[in-house]
Design a protein around this motif. Structure first.
Motif, PDB file in Angstrom:
ATOM      1  N   LEU A  15      -1.066 -15.994  -6.651  1.00 59.29           N
ATOM      2  CA  LEU A  15      -0.209 -15.001  -7.281  1.00 59.29           C
ATOM      3  C   LEU A  15      -0.812 -13.597  -7.285  1.00 59.29           C
ATOM      4  N   VAL A  16      -2.111 -13.490  -7.043  1.00 60.54           N
ATOM      5  CA  VAL A  16      -2.767 -12.177  -7.041  1.00 60.54           C
ATOM      6  C   VAL A  16      -2.157 -11.251  -5.990  1.00 60.54           C
ATOM      7  N   PRO A  17      -2.060 -11.663  -4.715  1.00 62.63           N
ATOM      8  CA  PRO A  17      -1.457 -10.734  -3.751  1.00 62.63           C
ATOM      9  C   PRO A  17       0.043 -10.554  -3.949  1.00 62.63           C
ATOM     10  N   VAL A  18       0.704 -11.564  -4.495  1.00 67.83           N
ATOM     11  CA  VAL A  18       2.154 -11.449  -4.706  1.00 67.83           C
ATOM     12  C   VAL A  18       2.457 -10.425  -5.788  1.00 67.83           C
ATOM     13  N   ILE A  19       1.713 -10.489  -6.896  1.00 69.62           N
ATOM     14  CA  ILE A  19       1.951  -9.571  -8.008  1.00 69.62           C
ATOM     15  C   ILE A  19       1.421  -8.177  -7.697  1.00 69.62           C
ATOM     16  N   ALA A  20       0.250  -8.107  -7.073  1.00 64.65           N
ATOM     17  CA  ALA A  20      -0.383  -6.806  -6.838  1.00 64.65           C
ATOM     18  C   ALA A  20       0.298  -5.997  -5.742  1.00 64.65           C
ATOM     19  N   SER A  21       0.972  -6.680  -4.834  1.00 65.28           N
ATOM     20  CA  SER A  21       1.613  -5.927  -3.757  1.00 65.28           C
ATOM     21  C   SER A  21       3.063  -5.635  -4.117  1.00 65.28           C
ATOM     22  N   GLY A  22       3.532  -4.515  -3.709  1.00 63.50           N
ATOM     23  CA  GLY A  22       4.927  -4.171  -3.892  1.00 63.50           C
ATOM     24  C   GLY A  22       5.706  -4.453  -2.613  1.00 63.50           C
ATOM     25  N   ASP A  23       5.076  -5.210  -1.727  1.00 63.80           N
ATOM     26  CA  ASP A  23       5.631  -5.489  -0.414  1.00 63.80           C
ATOM     27  C   ASP A  23       6.794  -6.479  -0.519  1.00 63.80           C
ATOM     28  N   PRO A  24       7.913  -6.199   0.128  1.00 66.32           N
ATOM     29  CA  PRO A  24       9.023  -7.150   0.108  1.00 66.32           C
ATOM     30  C   PRO A  24       8.804  -8.313   1.066  1.00 66.32           C
ATOM     31  N   PHE A  25       7.576  -8.449   1.594  1.00 64.78           N
ATOM     32  CA  PHE A  25       7.243  -9.526   2.510  1.00 64.78           C
ATOM     33  C   PHE A  25       7.388 -10.884   1.825  1.00 64.78           C
ATOM     34  N   PHE A  26       7.123 -10.937   0.528  1.00 66.30           N
ATOM     35  CA  PHE A  26       7.213 -12.192  -0.209  1.00 66.30           C
ATOM     36  C   PHE A  26       8.642 -12.389  -0.706  1.00 66.30           C
ATOM     37  N   VAL A  27       9.189 -13.547  -0.455  1.00 63.82           N
ATOM     38  CA  VAL A  27      10.529 -13.873  -0.921  1.00 63.82           C
ATOM     39  C   VAL A  27      10.376 -14.528  -2.288  1.00 63.82           C
ATOM     40  N   LEU A  28      10.825 -13.840  -3.313  1.00 60.27           N
ATOM     41  CA  LEU A  28      10.579 -14.238  -4.698  1.00 60.27           C
ATOM     42  C   LEU A  28      11.051 -15.653  -5.047  1.00 60.27           C
ATOM     43  N   PRO A  29      12.237 -16.109  -4.646  1.00 62.75           N
ATOM     44  CA  PRO A  29      12.616 -17.485  -4.995  1.00 62.75           C
ATOM     45  C   PRO A  29      11.670 -18.541  -4.412  1.00 62.75           C
ATOM     46  N   PHE A  30      11.168 -18.288  -3.200  1.00 62.82           N
ATOM     47  CA  PHE A  30      10.215 -19.220  -2.612  1.00 62.82           C
ATOM     48  C   PHE A  30       8.889 -19.216  -3.375  1.00 62.82           C
ATOM     49  N   VAL A  31       8.462 -18.045  -3.803  1.00 67.82           N
ATOM     50  CA  VAL A  31       7.219 -17.935  -4.565  1.00 67.82           C
ATOM     51  C   VAL A  31       7.350 -18.655  -5.907  1.00 67.82           C
ATOM     52  N   VAL A  32       8.477 -18.459  -6.580  1.00 68.89           N
ATOM     53  CA  VAL A  32       8.694 -19.110  -7.882  1.00 68.89           C
ATOM     54  C   VAL A  32       8.755 -20.626  -7.723  1.00 68.89           C
ATOM     55  N   ALA A  33       9.466 -21.107  -6.711  1.00 71.75           N
ATOM     56  CA  ALA A  33       9.573 -22.550  -6.493  1.00 71.75           C
ATOM     57  C   ALA A  33       8.223 -23.162  -6.125  1.00 71.75           C
ATOM     58  N   THR A  34       7.472 -22.495  -5.285  1.00 73.75           N
ATOM     59  CA  THR A  34       6.166 -23.015  -4.870  1.00 73.75           C
ATOM     60  C   THR A  34       5.169 -22.982  -6.022  1.00 73.75           C
ATOM     61  N   THR A  35       5.211 -21.931  -6.825  1.00 70.57           N
ATOM     62  CA  THR A  35       4.333 -21.853  -7.991  1.00 70.57           C
ATOM     63  C   THR A  35       4.672 -22.941  -9.008  1.00 70.57           C
ATOM     64  N   GLY A  71     -14.901 -25.264  -5.818  1.00 68.99           N
ATOM     65  CA  GLY A  71     -13.541 -24.791  -6.099  1.00 68.99           C
ATOM     66  C   GLY A  71     -13.531 -23.425  -6.753  1.00 68.99           C
ATOM     67  N   LEU A  72     -14.432 -23.226  -7.698  1.00 71.34           N
ATOM     68  CA  LEU A  72     -14.523 -21.925  -8.360  1.00 71.34           C
ATOM     69  C   LEU A  72     -14.953 -20.841  -7.372  1.00 71.34           C
ATOM     70  N   LEU A  73     -15.892 -21.162  -6.503  1.00 72.24           N
ATOM     71  CA  LEU A  73     -16.335 -20.221  -5.472  1.00 72.24           C
ATOM     72  C   LEU A  73     -15.204 -19.904  -4.492  1.00 72.24           C
ATOM     73  N   LEU A  74     -14.444 -20.911  -4.113  1.00 72.46           N
ATOM     74  CA  LEU A  74     -13.308 -20.693  -3.215  1.00 72.46           C
ATOM     75  C   LEU A  74     -12.262 -19.785  -3.855  1.00 72.46           C
ATOM     76  N   ALA A  75     -11.922 -20.056  -5.109  1.00 70.26           N
ATOM     77  CA  ALA A  75     -10.916 -19.233  -5.801  1.00 70.26           C
ATOM     78  C   ALA A  75     -11.397 -17.794  -5.944  1.00 70.26           C
ATOM     79  N   ALA A  76     -12.671 -17.606  -6.295  1.00 69.56           N
ATOM     80  CA  ALA A  76     -13.204 -16.248  -6.456  1.00 69.56           C
ATOM     81  C   ALA A  76     -13.262 -15.516  -5.115  1.00 69.56           C
ATOM     82  N   THR A  77     -13.666 -16.209  -4.066  1.00 68.30           N
ATOM     83  CA  THR A  77     -13.769 -15.584  -2.752  1.00 68.30           C
ATOM     84  C   THR A  77     -12.401 -15.162  -2.225  1.00 68.30           C
ATOM     85  N   VAL A  78     -11.421 -16.045  -2.355  1.00 67.40           N
ATOM     86  CA  VAL A  78     -10.080 -15.728  -1.868  1.00 67.40           C
ATOM     87  C   VAL A  78      -9.478 -14.577  -2.671  1.00 67.40           C
TER      88      VAL A  78
END
Length: 132
Positions: A25-45, A116-123
């Protein structure tokens, strides 16, 4: 008669499952890019968050994390044209959350939780550094 405490999912597992939900959700929320389709993001989340609701039943938590990661892998690759590739790191995070119970695997769980924590922080830092 003696009452026994019901065993629940370990906090490390809950934390890794929460990282699997929050990290994409970090790049989805932080970007104002319409590249992300919001219904797909909500369903996947919502799908990715299902194991968090199964914290009282470890067996169901493990199965849900495994099945959801198996579904999420092709979805994140096929859905990459609408921005669903950001959910790709959730696949290993969900698998690591299923296997990082220190009561069952004392030595391996510490390593799996740390990985897992290292992966999440790195990404998260990678996406943050890209300017999202």
């Amino acid at each position: 008669m003696r009452a026994t405490a019901r065993e629940s999912v370990h906090p490390w597992q809950i934390g890794l499952a929460a990282c699997a939900v929050v990290t994409p959700l970090v790049p989805v929320i932080a970007s104002g890019d319409p590249f992300f389709v919001l219904p797909f993001v909500v369903a996947t989340t919502t799908l990715t968050a299902v194991p968090l609701f199964l914290y009282a039943r470890p067996y169901a938590f493990h199965w849900a994390a495994g099945i959801i990661s198996a579904v999420l892998l092709p979805w994140s690759l096929i859905g990459s044209w609408v921005g669903m590739f950001v959910f790709f790191p959730s696949v290993p995070l969900l698998l690591l959350s299923a296997f990082s119970d220190p009561r069952q695997r004392p030595r391996a769980a510490r390593f799996l939780a740390g990985a897992g924590l290292l992966l999440a922080a790195t990404v998260t830092l990678f996406w943050w550094g890209r300017g999202y």
